[in-house]
Design a protein around this motif. Structure first.
Motif, mmCIF file in Angstrom:
data_model
loop_
_atom_site.group_PDB
_atom_site.id
_atom_site.type_symbol
_atom_site.label_atom_id
_atom_site.label_comp_id
_atom_site.label_asym_id
_atom_site.label_seq_id
_atom_site.Cartn_x
_atom_site.Cartn_y
_atom_site.Cartn_z
ATOM 1 N N ASP A 235 27.345 46.677 27.739
ATOM 2 C CA ASP A 235 27.649 46.758 29.160
ATOM 3 C C ASP A 235 27.600 45.371 29.794
ATOM 4 O O ASP A 235 27.030 44.422 29.244
ATOM 5 C CB ASP A 235 26.651 47.672 29.867
ATOM 6 C CG ASP A 235 26.794 49.122 29.444
ATOM 7 O OD1 ASP A 235 27.932 49.534 29.162
ATOM 8 O OD2 ASP A 235 25.770 49.828 29.384
ATOM 9 N N PHE A 236 28.192 45.249 30.980
ATOM 10 C CA PHE A 236 28.204 43.987 31.710
ATOM 11 C C PHE A 236 28.342 44.295 33.195
ATOM 12 O O PHE A 236 28.590 45.442 33.586
ATOM 13 C CB PHE A 236 29.359 43.091 31.234
ATOM 14 C CG PHE A 236 30.712 43.764 31.285
ATOM 15 C CD1 PHE A 236 31.497 43.727 32.430
ATOM 16 C CD2 PHE A 236 31.190 44.460 30.172
ATOM 17 C CE1 PHE A 236 32.730 44.367 32.474
ATOM 18 C CE2 PHE A 236 32.425 45.106 30.217
ATOM 19 C CZ PHE A 236 33.196 45.055 31.367
ATOM 20 N N THR A 237 28.177 43.299 34.031
ATOM 21 C CA THR A 237 28.425 43.423 35.468
ATOM 22 C C THR A 237 29.295 42.263 35.909
ATOM 23 O O THR A 237 29.326 41.201 35.275
ATOM 24 C CB THR A 237 27.120 43.410 36.285
ATOM 25 O OG1 THR A 237 26.449 42.168 36.065
ATOM 26 C CG2 THR A 237 26.220 44.570 35.908
ATOM 27 N N TYR A 238 30.016 42.486 37.024
ATOM 28 C CA TYR A 238 30.856 41.445 37.603
ATOM 29 C C TYR A 238 30.510 41.253 39.074
ATOM 30 O O TYR A 238 30.357 42.238 39.822
ATOM 31 C CB TYR A 238 32.334 41.834 37.534
ATOM 32 C CG TYR A 238 33.008 41.641 36.205
ATOM 33 C CD1 TYR A 238 32.779 40.514 35.428
ATOM 34 C CD2 TYR A 238 33.917 42.585 35.738
ATOM 35 C CE1 TYR A 238 33.426 40.331 34.215
ATOM 36 C CE2 TYR A 238 34.584 42.424 34.533
ATOM 37 C CZ TYR A 238 34.326 41.288 33.774
ATOM 38 O OH TYR A 238 34.978 41.119 32.576
ATOM 39 N N THR A 239 30.446 39.997 39.495
ATOM 40 C CA THR A 239 30.454 39.684 40.918
ATOM 41 C C THR A 239 31.897 39.705 41.399
ATOM 42 O O THR A 239 32.846 39.798 40.602
ATOM 43 C CB THR A 239 29.850 38.296 41.172
ATOM 44 O OG1 THR A 239 30.698 37.311 40.556
ATOM 45 C CG2 THR A 239 28.432 38.194 40.627
ATOM 46 N N LYS A 240 32.083 39.576 42.702
ATOM 47 C CA LYS A 240 33.434 39.511 43.253
ATOM 48 C C LYS A 240 34.196 38.338 42.647
ATOM 49 O O LYS A 240 35.362 38.477 42.231
ATOM 50 C CB LYS A 240 33.359 39.376 44.781
ATOM 51 C CG LYS A 240 34.723 39.291 45.470
ATOM 52 C CD LYS A 240 34.561 39.207 46.977
ATOM 53 C CE LYS A 240 35.898 39.118 47.693
ATOM 54 N NZ LYS A 240 35.748 39.049 49.176
ATOM 55 N N GLU A 241 33.557 37.187 42.587
ATOM 56 C CA GLU A 241 34.190 36.003 42.013
ATOM 57 C C GLU A 241 34.552 36.230 40.553
ATOM 58 O O GLU A 241 35.622 35.794 40.091
ATOM 59 C CB GLU A 241 33.251 34.802 42.151
ATOM 60 C CG GLU A 241 33.550 33.609 41.242
ATOM 61 C CD GLU A 241 34.940 33.033 41.442
ATOM 62 O OE1 GLU A 241 35.479 32.459 40.481
ATOM 63 O OE2 GLU A 241 35.489 33.165 42.562
ATOM 64 N N GLN A 242 33.714 36.932 39.814
ATOM 65 C CA GLN A 242 33.989 37.152 38.399
ATOM 66 C C GLN A 242 35.164 38.105 38.182
ATOM 67 O O GLN A 242 35.907 37.960 37.207
ATOM 68 C CB GLN A 242 32.725 37.671 37.703
ATOM 69 C CG GLN A 242 31.657 36.602 37.519
ATOM 70 C CD GLN A 242 30.347 37.166 36.987
ATOM 71 O OE1 GLN A 242 29.908 38.243 37.407
ATOM 72 N NE2 GLN A 242 29.716 36.447 36.070
ATOM 73 N N VAL A 243 35.340 39.080 39.075
ATOM 74 C CA VAL A 243 36.514 39.954 38.962
ATOM 75 C C VAL A 243 37.792 39.143 39.181
ATOM 76 O O VAL A 243 38.765 39.265 38.430
ATOM 77 C CB VAL A 243 36.435 41.130 39.948
ATOM 78 C CG1 VAL A 243 37.739 41.931 39.930
ATOM 79 C CG2 VAL A 243 35.263 42.043 39.613
#
Length: 699
Positions: A235-243
């Motif tokens: 699993d992973f997560t994204y910030t707005k900038e990363q998307v």
């Protein structure tokens, strides 16, 4: 059974996609179209002409500024490569809202990559509604089932077999996470990318953990939702900038010449304030917008055109597709929905989306496709000296071509300064010979509250001269929150003294206008009225100099007219026209009395025209039924030539004029975007390769 590749160690190195080119192929028009010319061998060089023996060769101008003219050579076609990237929120958004454009691209054998932002996991129940209560939620399993349905649908469209195998692998993203990349083994230029970000799970519900919440800053990071069979291992997560970085990285990898995406400003219902479209569609499109804006500033990539597609709002509008095309679209949705229940995908999660199986046509979605803006036929201007100018939007900039009167070929495109332009511009020639271009521009800003769309214009300094800086004309919208900045592309009338009137549809589905004063300044936005207006309005001027504006509703067409040349537009007046498929075009009537409207009959693709003088209902509708060309979208009926999009997506052209004469159509074998432009001198269209394609008229 798909081959799964476990992830390799993370790397920051980017791998360029292989560009595959092949000859464009036609559709089933045997016995319907008089088709001349044959497909020719593409290459990466300047594209030259497709034509018939009765025509001069078409000249396809390279998508970069040319130091000199590029002359077409009869009998040879050197089209540029086409690469299409589609960015959607959920599995099935492309099938419901972008087809038949998707299947046409697949038939062309050009590279196509579909990017799915969310996993589409919903409530995790893969069952028809009457079976849902007994089913256990399994979000990873449902996400896998939807992937299986998409893989089957694309394989079937591309190869004829829904079980044609895919190779699945995990790839690192520029945002620091992982994505699944699927490649169709039989047609490796067809790829699917699954970002597997968590979805909202509700059209309008308050779901902070969503693309909506991430865009608006309600959360700082959004989690992944991996499918059951994905090769992505963690699993992973994204910030707005990363998307934004992730989608930008995919654009860098696949180097599209054309991007299909959903509508970033679909509007809200005034009574409730709820979105007219799914919140994932809206905010997914805004992430795509932000990535495209960033990508446009990177050097070395092909110029990119963009088309936005209307989503849920298509339900209330007349159907655009003929029966055969709608049936083919429905067949693809039935494959995606796993309607027959045959277990042929090799996994236990299910081979399709059983929620869709209960209603595979959606809410009339398989019978229609609509572009959100970008249907104007007024993007080519003809100068008094016989020279030609053409305009579109590439890389978010205004792209301009010109063809001097004594030249064989077009020169361009030149990309003008000032980015952020939305697809779909219109142009007018002022009384002194200068050209003005009007469009809308999106400002993304540093935070969600800064998002804004407004009308802008640029004008030549002198006839044939350089264009000046962009002048912002604002917007009738109070803010983005009220109506998601939902304004149409503008339509423009010009008085004999050079004063322009800009007209557009606002988020409350009325027409609004802003008028230029005699000193060149602009008055405030004022309402022109009308209710239930959809699509882009169109403008025309008659032989006496009176301006007209037309706009479609689900039931008819409304008209606004100047009572005297240069006077204010008044209306709306009923035209008495039947329902249309919204995309209108208009020009001065050939007999000099009023203007002529061109449009299509719903659910057939048949062409229609009618004249309107401003003093009453339109003339009886002229039917061009049974003409052998079906399709959807605008009709360009200028000065003795017709140009339309055919059922194959290819450009179809024909001479017209003699009452009752059956048009003899020529099919130009390339896919194009927006609307064609037809004139006495020829037909222009912007190909999916980002180039201007020109078919001169006459022997």
């Amino acid at each position: 059974m798909p081959v799964l590749r476990r992830p390799a160690p993370p790397t920051r190195r980017r791998t360029a996609a292989t560009v595959v080119t092949a000859a464009l192929v036609g559709g089933a028009f045997v016995g319907l179209l008089s088709v001349t010319g044959t497909p020719r061998t593409p290459s990466a060089h300047a594209a030259e002409g497709t034509g018939s023996p009765a025509k001069a060769p078409a000249t396809h101008v390279p998508a970069k500024a040319l130091p000199a003219e590029a002359h077409g050579k009869p009998g040879k076609d050197t089209r540029a490569p086409v690469s299409v990237v589609q960015i959607v929120a959920h599995p099935d958004d492309d099938l419901f809202f972008m087809n038949p454009d998707v299947s046409q691209s697949l038939r062309s054998r050009s590279p196509l990559t579909a990017v799915y932002l969310t996993a589409g996991e919903s409530d995790g129940v893969n069952a028809r509604p009457h079976d849902a209560a007994a089913a256990a939620p399994d979000k990873a399993g449902y996400a896998e089932a939807r992937q299986n349905g998409i893989r089957a649908a694309y394989a079937e469209m591309a190869t004829g077999s829904r079980t044609s195998p895919w190779d699945r692998e995990a790839i690192p993203t520029a945002g620091g996470g992982w994505a699944e990349l699927d490649t169709l083994r039989a047609r490796p230029q067809i790829k699917l990318v699954w970002l597997q970000i968590r979805e909202a799970g509700a059209t309008n519900g308050d779901r902070p953990h969503s693309l909506n919440g991430l865009w608006n800053g309600r959360i700082t990071a959004l989690e992944s939702q991996r499918s059951a069979g994905t090769p992505v291992a963690a699993d992973f997560t994204y910030t707005k900038e990363q998307v934004v970085a992730t989608v930008t990285g995919l654009l860098e990898r696949f180097r599209p010449t054309f991007v299909r995406m959903q509508d970033p400003s679909p509007g809200t219902y005034p009574e409730s304030g709820k979105f007219r479209d799914h919140q994932d569609h809206l905010f997914g499109a805004r992430f795509a917008q932000a990535a495209l804006a960033r990508y446009a500033e990177l050097p070395g990539h092909p110029h990119v055109g963009v088309q936005n597609y209307l989503g849920y709002p298509t339900s209330v509008l007349p159907h655009t597709l003929d029966a055969a095309t709608a049936d083919a679209k429905l067949k693809t949705l039935k494959t995606y929905a796993w309607l027959d229940g045959v277990q042929d995908c090799g996994t236990g999660a299910g081979c399709g989306d059983l929620k869709v199986a209960a209603r595979p046509a959606g809410r009339g979605w398989t019978q229609t496709v609509r572009y959100a803006r970008g249907t104007s036929t007024s993007w080519v201007q003809r100068g008094p000296d016989g020279g030609l100018h053409a305009f579109t939007v590439l890389d978010g900039h205004l792209a301009a071509w010109r063809k001097p009167a004594d030249a064989v070929a077009w020169r361009g495109p030149e990309l003008l300064p000032g980015g952020g332009l939305d697809s779909g511009v219109t142009s007018v020639t002022l009384p002194d010979g200068r050209i003005a271009v009007f469009g809308t521009r999106t400002t993304l800003g540093g935070d969600a509250a800064a998002y804004r769309r407004e009308v802008v214009t640029t004008v030549q300094s002198a006839p044939g001269g350089a264009f000046g800086p962009w002048l912002p004309l604002g917007t009738p919208e109070r803010n983005d929150a009220d109506g998601t900045s939902d304004i149409s592309a503008p339509a423009v009338t010009v008085a004999a003294d050079g004063r322009a009137t800009v007209v557009l549809r606002d988020s409350r589905h009325r027409l609004t206008a802003r008028e230029q004063r005699t000193d060149g300044t602009w008055g405030p936005w004022r309402s022109l009225g009308g209710t239930d207006v959809y699509g882009d309005p169109v403008a025309a001027t008659d032989a006496d100099g009176r301006g007209y504006v037309f706009a479609s509703t689900p039931d008819t067409v409304l008209a606004w007219a100047e009572q005297e040349p240069g006077g204010p537009l008044t209306g709306p007046a009923p035209t008495g026209l039947p329902p249309t498929t919204l995309a209108l075009s208009a020009g001065a009537a050939p007999d000099g009395d009023g203007v002529r409207l061109w449009f299509r009959k719903p659910a057939s693709g048949d062409l229609r025209s009618a004249d309107f003088s401003g003093t009453g209902p339109v003339s009886p509708v002229t039917e061009l039924s049974g003409t052998g060309v079906v399709g959807f979208g605008p009709v360009s009926g200028g000065d003795g030539l017709l140009a339309v999009r055919s059922r194959t997506g290819f450009l179809a052209t024909a001479p017209h004029g003699r009452a009752g004469a059956r048009p003899v159509w020529t099919l130009e074998k390339f896919l194009f975007s927006g609307a064609p432009d037809a004139g006495t001198d020829g037909v222009a269209a912007i190909g999916l390769d980002g180039r201007l394609h020109w078919t001169p008229a006459g022997p």
